[in-house]
Design an enzyme around this catalytic site. Sequence first.
Site, short mmCIF file in Angstrom:
data_model
loop_
_atom_site.label_atom_id
_atom_site.label_comp_id
_atom_site.label_asym_id
_atom_site.label_seq_id
_atom_site.Cartn_x
_atom_site.Cartn_y
_atom_site.Cartn_z
N THR A 153 -11.58 0.15 -55.65
CA THR A 153 -10.30 -0.40 -55.23
C THR A 153 -9.39 -0.69 -56.40
OG1 THR A 153 -9.30 -2.36 -54.17
CG2 THR A 153 -11.39 -2.68 -55.24
N ASP A 154 -8.09 -0.70 -56.14
CA ASP A 154 -7.14 -1.10 -57.18
C ASP A 154 -7.17 -2.60 -57.46
OD1 ASP A 154 -5.95 -1.97 -54.82
OD2 ASP A 154 -4.00 -1.06 -55.21
N GLU A 155 -7.83 -3.36 -56.60
CA GLU A 155 -7.85 -4.81 -56.78
C GLU A 155 -8.62 -5.24 -58.02
OE1 GLU A 155 -8.26 -7.24 -53.27
OE2 GLU A 155 -7.87 -5.53 -51.97
N TYR A 197 -14.26 -10.66 -53.95
CA TYR A 197 -14.37 -9.25 -53.57
C TYR A 197 -14.07 -8.34 -54.76
CZ TYR A 197 -12.67 -4.69 -52.04
OH TYR A 197 -12.43 -3.34 -51.94
N ILE A 233 -13.21 3.92 -43.89
CA ILE A 233 -12.96 5.07 -44.76
C ILE A 233 -14.16 6.01 -44.74
CG2 ILE A 233 -12.34 5.82 -47.07
CD1 ILE A 233 -11.16 3.02 -47.55
N LYS A 285 -16.48 -5.65 -56.93
CA LYS A 285 -16.20 -4.22 -57.07
C LYS A 285 -16.03 -3.85 -58.54
CE LYS A 285 -15.76 -1.42 -54.49
NZ LYS A 285 -16.78 -0.46 -53.94
#
Length: 370
Positions: A154-156, A179, A27, A183
């Site tokens: 991130t949406d995670e 992960y 990205i 984040k």
Amino acid sequence: MTTPMPTAADLLGRRKRILVTGGAGFIGGAVVRRLLNESDATVFNLDKMGYASDLTSIEQTLSTLGEGSAERHRLLQVDLTDAAAVEAAVKQADPDLVMHLAAESHVDRSISGPGVFIESNVTGTYNLLQAVRAHYEGLAGERRTSFRMHHISTDEVFGSLGAEGRFSETTPYDPRSPYSASKAASDHLVQAWHHTYGLPVVLTNCSNNYGPWQFPEKLIPVVILKASSGQDIPLYGDGLNIRDWLYVEDHVDALLLAACNGVNGRSYCVGGHGEKTNRDVVETICRQLDQLHNREPSHLDLVKRVTDRPGHDRRYAIDPTRISTELGWVPRHDVNEGLEATVKWYLSNQEWCQDVRSKAGYQGERLGIK
């Protein structure tokens, strides 16, 4: 009719020195290429040049821009875990805008080795915040007024959805993997530095990205490369885990809008209206390859179910209402069209895929088994 996106130059205005962390990644590289193509800004690319870092796409862009363009891209090979090196890099860049994309991002790798995710994503973000805070406090006038640090996440961090609903900016954090936990921690640090120290920030949380130049360990390039070479295609569990797929160039549109026009201290969720199960994605790619290769039997025969990923989140989906209504962002690529373009790109760039996998010592084997 879709309103054309402003160019990077239009959005940047008088900002001429842009620091992009992780600009040799998937990205980040797309952001750097857009800045080089659409503006006259100088891009300082802070990247540790880890296993998934690669400058090929940027070098190709610079070669098309002609003589003198190389001076507008400055690689700063720095690991964010080295606080002194980060401080020196920020001083050298003297940025008008910071876009923080550098992160360890592969969930499977975070299961196998969580330590590097904590060091890079948490400690690294802290080191960057401290250096950027010192830089900001030394600015004056218009440069201080227009300065912004944009943290890309991130949406995670929001966890896992059931069959209904979508993530938004008010969704509580509920990370489930090393992960996503790392984040989430970095998101909280950025917001804390904004509220405590007055650092001007904007945050974005995006859904799963795909497109050209992605390191071939993620689902879509793995499926394309394994299928095209006649290897078994692994499908985790029942294959019904859902992701909201976002074409990388659509994400770059959103990032530049948020970085330059977003409200100070605000977060924006970015999703591509591209919900598909993993099985749908695999089957779509296989059918596209069948058409391209006129293959009998179908590539679908190569799909093999394997043991699911530990703690595999069931569904992600994004409600992008805020960024659409406030900043005018809309995705320009339908997921099926984007997948077709991505399939064709990987088929045409298999030498690059082999080169980056060889450099990383990775040949498509499964990761993330406890």
